[in-house]
Write a protein that holds these residues in place. Structure first.
Motif, PDB file in Angstrom:
ATOM      1  N   VAL A 197       0.828  -1.198   0.000  1.00 16.92           N
ATOM      2  CA  VAL A 197       0.000   0.000   0.000  1.00 16.92           C
ATOM      3  C   VAL A 197       0.864   1.249   0.000  1.00 16.92           C
ATOM      4  O   VAL A 197       0.602   2.221  -0.716  1.00 16.92           O
ATOM      5  CB  VAL A 197      -0.951  -0.005   1.207  1.00 16.92           C
ATOM      6  CG1 VAL A 197      -1.661   1.343   1.340  1.00 16.92           C
ATOM      7  CG2 VAL A 197      -1.965  -1.121   1.075  1.00 16.92           C
ATOM      8  N   SER A 198       1.955   1.218   0.786  1.00 22.06           N
ATOM      9  CA  SER A 198       2.842   2.373   0.846  1.00 22.06           C
ATOM     10  C   SER A 198       3.500   2.624  -0.507  1.00 22.06           C
ATOM     11  O   SER A 198       3.615   3.772  -0.956  1.00 22.06           O
ATOM     12  CB  SER A 198       3.909   2.147   1.923  1.00 22.06           C
ATOM     13  OG  SER A 198       4.826   3.211   1.943  1.00 22.06           O
ATOM     14  N   GLN A 199       3.948   1.518  -1.150  1.00 21.82           N
ATOM     15  CA  GLN A 199       4.549   1.675  -2.470  1.00 21.82           C
ATOM     16  C   GLN A 199       3.533   2.222  -3.476  1.00 21.82           C
ATOM     17  O   GLN A 199       3.853   3.060  -4.323  1.00 21.82           O
ATOM     18  CB  GLN A 199       5.088   0.317  -2.949  1.00 21.82           C
ATOM     19  CG  GLN A 199       6.299  -0.171  -2.180  1.00 21.82           C
ATOM     20  CD  GLN A 199       7.529   0.672  -2.428  1.00 21.82           C
ATOM     21  OE1 GLN A 199       7.695   1.230  -3.520  1.00 21.82           O
ATOM     22  NE2 GLN A 199       8.393   0.800  -1.424  1.00 21.82           N
ATOM     23  N   LEU A 200       2.287   1.735  -3.367  1.00 20.04           N
ATOM     24  CA  LEU A 200       1.238   2.175  -4.293  1.00 20.04           C
ATOM     25  C   LEU A 200       0.942   3.659  -4.124  1.00 20.04           C
ATOM     26  O   LEU A 200       0.886   4.415  -5.102  1.00 20.04           O
ATOM     27  CB  LEU A 200      -0.038   1.356  -4.062  1.00 20.04           C
ATOM     28  CG  LEU A 200      -1.269   1.765  -4.885  1.00 20.04           C
ATOM     29  CD1 LEU A 200      -1.003   1.581  -6.367  1.00 20.04           C
ATOM     30  CD2 LEU A 200      -2.494   0.948  -4.456  1.00 20.04           C
ATOM     31  N   THR A 201       0.765   4.114  -2.899  1.00 19.17           N
ATOM     32  CA  THR A 201       0.431   5.518  -2.665  1.00 19.17           C
ATOM     33  C   THR A 201       1.575   6.444  -3.057  1.00 19.17           C
ATOM     34  O   THR A 201       1.353   7.529  -3.615  1.00 19.17           O
ATOM     35  CB  THR A 201       0.070   5.738  -1.190  1.00 19.17           C
ATOM     36  OG1 THR A 201       1.152   5.272  -0.360  1.00 19.17           O
ATOM     37  CG2 THR A 201      -1.190   4.960  -0.822  1.00 19.17           C
ATOM     38  N   SER A 202       2.807   6.025  -2.796  1.00 21.59           N
ATOM     39  CA  SER A 202       3.940   6.876  -3.157  1.00 21.59           C
ATOM     40  C   SER A 202       4.115   6.955  -4.667  1.00 21.59           C
ATOM     41  O   SER A 202       4.473   8.013  -5.209  1.00 21.59           O
ATOM     42  CB  SER A 202       5.222   6.350  -2.498  1.00 21.59           C
ATOM     43  OG  SER A 202       5.510   5.035  -2.959  1.00 21.59           O
ATOM     44  N   GLN A 203       3.843   5.832  -5.357  1.00 25.29           N
ATOM     45  CA  GLN A 203       3.971   5.844  -6.815  1.00 25.29           C
ATOM     46  C   GLN A 203       2.900   6.735  -7.447  1.00 25.29           C
ATOM     47  O   GLN A 203       3.169   7.463  -8.411  1.00 25.29           O
ATOM     48  CB  GLN A 203       3.853   4.411  -7.361  1.00 25.29           C
ATOM     49  CG  GLN A 203       4.071   4.309  -8.862  1.00 25.29           C
ATOM     50  CD  GLN A 203       5.465   4.715  -9.290  1.00 25.29           C
ATOM     51  OE1 GLN A 203       6.445   4.471  -8.577  1.00 25.29           O
ATOM     52  NE2 GLN A 203       5.572   5.364 -10.441  1.00 25.29           N
ATOM     53  N   VAL A 204       1.665   6.693  -6.904  1.00 22.32           N
ATOM     54  CA  VAL A 204       0.589   7.547  -7.417  1.00 22.32           C
ATOM     55  C   VAL A 204       0.940   9.019  -7.214  1.00 22.32           C
ATOM     56  O   VAL A 204       0.765   9.855  -8.109  1.00 22.32           O
ATOM     57  CB  VAL A 204      -0.743   7.203  -6.737  1.00 22.32           C
ATOM     58  CG1 VAL A 204      -1.802   8.263  -7.055  1.00 22.32           C
ATOM     59  CG2 VAL A 204      -1.222   5.837  -7.171  1.00 22.32           C
ATOM     60  N   GLU A 205       1.442   9.345  -6.033  1.00 20.43           N
ATOM     61  CA  GLU A 205       1.803  10.741  -5.765  1.00 20.43           C
ATOM     62  C   GLU A 205       2.956  11.192  -6.658  1.00 20.43           C
ATOM     63  O   GLU A 205       2.982  12.339  -7.126  1.00 20.43           O
ATOM     64  CB  GLU A 205       2.178  10.903  -4.296  1.00 20.43           C
ATOM     65  CG  GLU A 205       2.468  12.344  -3.920  1.00 20.43           C
ATOM     66  CD  GLU A 205       2.659  12.530  -2.426  1.00 20.43           C
ATOM     67  OE1 GLU A 205       2.904  13.677  -1.992  1.00 20.43           O
ATOM     68  OE2 GLU A 205       2.571  11.520  -1.691  1.00 20.43           O
ATOM     69  N   LYS A 206       3.920  10.277  -6.916  1.00 19.98           N
ATOM     70  CA  LYS A 206       5.045  10.619  -7.776  1.00 19.98           C
ATOM     71  C   LYS A 206       4.585  10.861  -9.210  1.00 19.98           C
ATOM     72  O   LYS A 206       5.082  11.760  -9.891  1.00 19.98           O
ATOM     73  CB  LYS A 206       6.076   9.483  -7.738  1.00 19.98           C
ATOM     74  CG  LYS A 206       7.293   9.734  -8.621  1.00 19.98           C
ATOM     75  CD  LYS A 206       8.269   8.565  -8.535  1.00 19.98           C
ATOM     76  CE  LYS A 206       9.471   8.781  -9.452  1.00 19.98           C
ATOM     77  NZ  LYS A 206      10.407   7.626  -9.393  1.00 19.98           N
ATOM     78  N   THR A 207       3.605  10.073  -9.663  1.00 25.27           N
ATOM     79  CA  THR A 207       3.148  10.174 -11.052  1.00 25.27           C
ATOM     80  C   THR A 207       2.204  11.348 -11.257  1.00 25.27           C
ATOM     81  O   THR A 207       2.287  12.052 -12.270  1.00 25.27           O
ATOM     82  CB  THR A 207       2.444   8.868 -11.471  1.00 25.27           C
ATOM     83  OG1 THR A 207       3.344   7.768 -11.262  1.00 25.27           O
ATOM     84  CG2 THR A 207       2.044   8.919 -12.942  1.00 25.27           C
ATOM     85  N   THR A 208       1.282  11.586 -10.314  1.00 21.88           N
ATOM     86  CA  THR A 208       0.224  12.592 -10.505  1.00 21.88           C
ATOM     87  C   THR A 208       0.446  13.868  -9.715  1.00 21.88           C
ATOM     88  O   THR A 208      -0.192  14.895 -10.008  1.00 21.88           O
ATOM     89  CB  THR A 208      -1.135  12.005 -10.105  1.00 21.88           C
ATOM     90  OG1 THR A 208      -1.147  11.741  -8.691  1.00 21.88           O
ATOM     91  CG2 THR A 208      -1.422  10.722 -10.861  1.00 21.88           C
ATOM     92  N   GLY A 209       1.290  13.806  -8.688  1.00 18.30           N
ATOM     93  CA  GLY A 209       1.480  14.977  -7.851  1.00 18.30           C
ATOM     94  C   GLY A 209       0.401  15.136  -6.791  1.00 18.30           C
ATOM     95  O   GLY A 209       0.379  16.149  -6.084  1.00 18.30           O
TER      96      GLY A 209
END
Length: 650
Positions: free
Chosen positions: A32-44
């Protein structure tokens, strides 16, 4: 061989054990942590998962997330763009091993989606970084400036996608508009971002259930603000909407063909809480079809074809939805029969008054309540309306054209073409409601109008025959009916030729009056006091006159009815504010036997009549004493007095 077989079995057992132990070896929180960080990195933007999360790896990778929230843009009206109770994702292992990201099953429960545009025109669904423009040619920069750019090689393939419950809200801060759909039950098919997206299912809008079909030919182009095509169908028992078109110019303009149809306008207005009391044969089936376009807050509808019951309308229209609403249209109404849409005329029950029940006529009182014309300041308009014919109750008009201009509270209605009752005409009505007191001006010229059918159809009055013209140039100002009447000014003139007035033979009545002056009262009952007789008629070669109005008082000095044997002249005033009339009509027999062809306007025997009193109690009387002065000697007057004394018991 046995060794190889044992080795294979060992590998299989190891894989099975690994699949069983994987959820224990890989903490869900880490995923979940990896998923949320990747979404924030991609979309801001931040992705928050505050509920429990579940992970299983056999027979496929299953991820269940609860209480999911995706942040809105900083200028959004609410913190989150998307929130949902549960998100369940099923990913086949083979898709991961092959390097393709495929969602076999994707289920969303009770999502709350907010799509909005801020005051600067920025949409909150623009998630990915914009494409660089520094190395592009000027023309390319103009086309691609601000466009969203997907990461290289990025793609999504959705298998079975289901959305249950929840709502979607669209807000536009620039137009201050908001729309909301609820109770979602949707199925989504998306083989790839570069292949057609199809959405089918049902939604609820304003307590009505609609079947929905939506298709986008290339979702990747839509995300990157490139040109793409889409279609939408909405079906409901009240209304059906079908649109096929495209979005171009970085989603700044969309265009296509729109069709809206239904079985009942009455049911549609009832849904919108708009009262519509209509006849059974009115406001039923309807259909609107046309080419539409929306860009820069301007809605355009061209090649418009509309049907309502038996009516057919064609034309085009444009609506500007910026700071000030503006409407322009050019419409052909065809043959417009308004009778099904007009209320039934009020029928007044005929009563025979008795002496005890007789009620005196009541005086007319002008209403002094202020009239609100502020609606004319709410929008601007430029309209042109044509019709090949019009029917309204008994009135039947020919080809007509009407123009309407409305700007900053000033309205101008022009009757550009008018054909009816064998005549034609033009006219203008101008209303200035930009400030108080309101100013109203009218200028009309109608010519060669056939009086009898017009008056019969309009007010059921068939007593005037002949063709003629009516012209008026009137103006007034105020804020109430009383003020408009009290400040009426201008001129009105009429002229009718070769006609007649039905119901009485004025020449015969005058002859009887002349006989009375000679002492013969035998024709009294069949002359002056005779009842209305539709078979009788007073012919005239000309009926002319004019009124000059000042402060609501109309003055006439030139009434003339020219007949073969009589001349009728008149003069007087009509006081509209005081609702009082004072008018004198003189009827005389032409001395010459040449009749109406004579150039001599002199008359012999004359009978003046006085029309005087308030509008609700006008009285008409013959001035026989004046007639005697014009014609008889003193001795004849004495005899006449004796006769009247004997007749009335004086």
């Amino acid at each position: 061989m046995k060794a190889i077989l044992k080795g294979v079995v060992g590998v299989v057992v190891f894989i099975v054990v690994l699949l069983i132990l994987a959820p224990l070896l890989i903490p869900t929180e880490t995923i979940v942590s990896q998923l949320t960080s990747q979404v924030e990195k991609t979309t801001g933007r931040t992705l928050t998962i505050s509920g429990d999360s579940e992970l299983s790896v056999f027979p496929e990778l299953n991820i269940t997330l609860n209480q999911v929230e995706f942040a809105n843009m900083p200028t959004g009206s609410q913190p989150n763009m998307l929130s949902m109770e549960q998100l369940a994702v099923h990913i086949p292992w083979l898709s991961l091993l092959s390097g393709e990201f495929t969602l076999e099953r994707f289920v969303i429960n009770n999502p709350q989606v907010l799509l909005e545009v801020d005051t600067n025109g920025q949409p909150n669904w623009q998630l990915f970084p914009t494409a660089p423009t520094g190395d592009k040619q000027p023309s390319e920069r103009g086309q691609q400036s601000g466009a969203t750019q997907l990461p290289a090689g990025f793609d999504i393939s959705l298998g079975e996608v289901a959305i249950y419950g929840g709502s979607v809200v669209y807000k536009d801060a620039q137009t201050n508009s908001e729309q909301k759909v609820t109770d979602l039950d949707l199925s989504v098919m998306l083989p790839s971002l570069h292949q057609p997206l199809a959405i089918r299912g049902a939604i609820s809008y304003q307590a009505q259930r609609f079947e929905l079909e939506l298709a986008v030919d290339n979702p990747a182009k839509a995300i990157q603000s490139e040109d793409f095509k889409f279609s939408k169908k909405l079906k409901n028992e009240l209304v059906n909407v079908d649109f096929k078109g495209e979005v171009v110019e970085q989603a700044k303009r969309f265009k296509g063909e729109l069709t809206v149809s239904g079985d009942s306008v009455k049911a549609l207005t009832a849904w919108q809480n708009i009262p519509l009391d209509a006849k059974d044969n009115a406001f039923n089936q309807f259909k609107i079809n046309g080419e539409m376009q929306f860009a820069d807050s301007v809605f355009t509808l061209s090649r418009l074809s509309a049907e309502l019951d038996a009516l057919k309308i064609e034309g085009n229209a444009r609506v500007h939805l910026k700071e000030r609403l503006s409407v322009s249209a050019d419409v052909d109404l065809g043959m417009l029969d308004l009778n099904p849409y007009l209320p039934e005329p009020v029928k007044v029950a005929e009563e025979t008054p008795t002496e005890q029940e007789s009620t005196p006529a009541q005086p007319i009182v002008w209403d002094d309540t202020e009239i609100d014309l502020s609606a004319l300041n709410q929008l601007d308009a430029r309209l042109q309306v044509r019709s090949t014919g019009l029917k309204a109750r008994k009135i039947t008009l020919g080809e007509n054209q009407l123009s309407v201009q409305l700007a900053q509270g000033k309205a101008r209605v022009s009757l550009d073409k008018f054909n009816a009752y064998e005549g034609s005409g033009r006219g203008v009505i101008a209303v200035n409601a930009a400030k108080k007191p309101y100013v109203i001006e009218t200028n009309f010229a109608l010519k060669a109008i056939n009086a009898e059918p017009l008056l019969t159809d309009a007010v059921d009055f068939d007593k005037v025959l002949g063709k003629g013209s009516i012209n008026w140039n009137l103006n007034t100002q105020g804020v109430s009916q009383k003020q408009f009447v009290s400040r009426l000014g201008g001129k009105l003139a009429f002229e009718f030729k070769d006609g007649g007035v039905k119901g009485a033979n004025l020449a015969e009545m005058v002859r009887k009056g002349q006989e009375m002056l000679k002492g013969n009262f035998s024709g009294l009952s069949e002359g002056i006091n005779a009842d209305f007789d539709p078979e009788q008629k007073t012919d005239f070669s000309a009926l002319t006159g004019s009124f000059s109005f000042n402060q609501g008082v109309g003055k006439n000095t030139d009434l003339l009815l020219a007949s073969p044997l009589i001349r009728v002249t008149g003069s007087g005033t009509v006081d509209l504010p005081k609702t009082f009339v004072d008018y004198r009509v003189v009827t005389g027999i032409v001395d010459t036997i040449e009749g109406q062809s004579s150039q001599d306007t002199s008359t012999g025997f004359k009978v003046p009549a006085r029309i005087k009193g308030p509008f609700h109690q006008v009285e008409t009387s013959l001035d026989l004493s004046s007639a005697a002065k014009d014609k008889a000697k003193d001795t004849i007057k004495d005899k006449l007095k004796d006769k009247f004394k004997g007749l009335f018991g004086g």
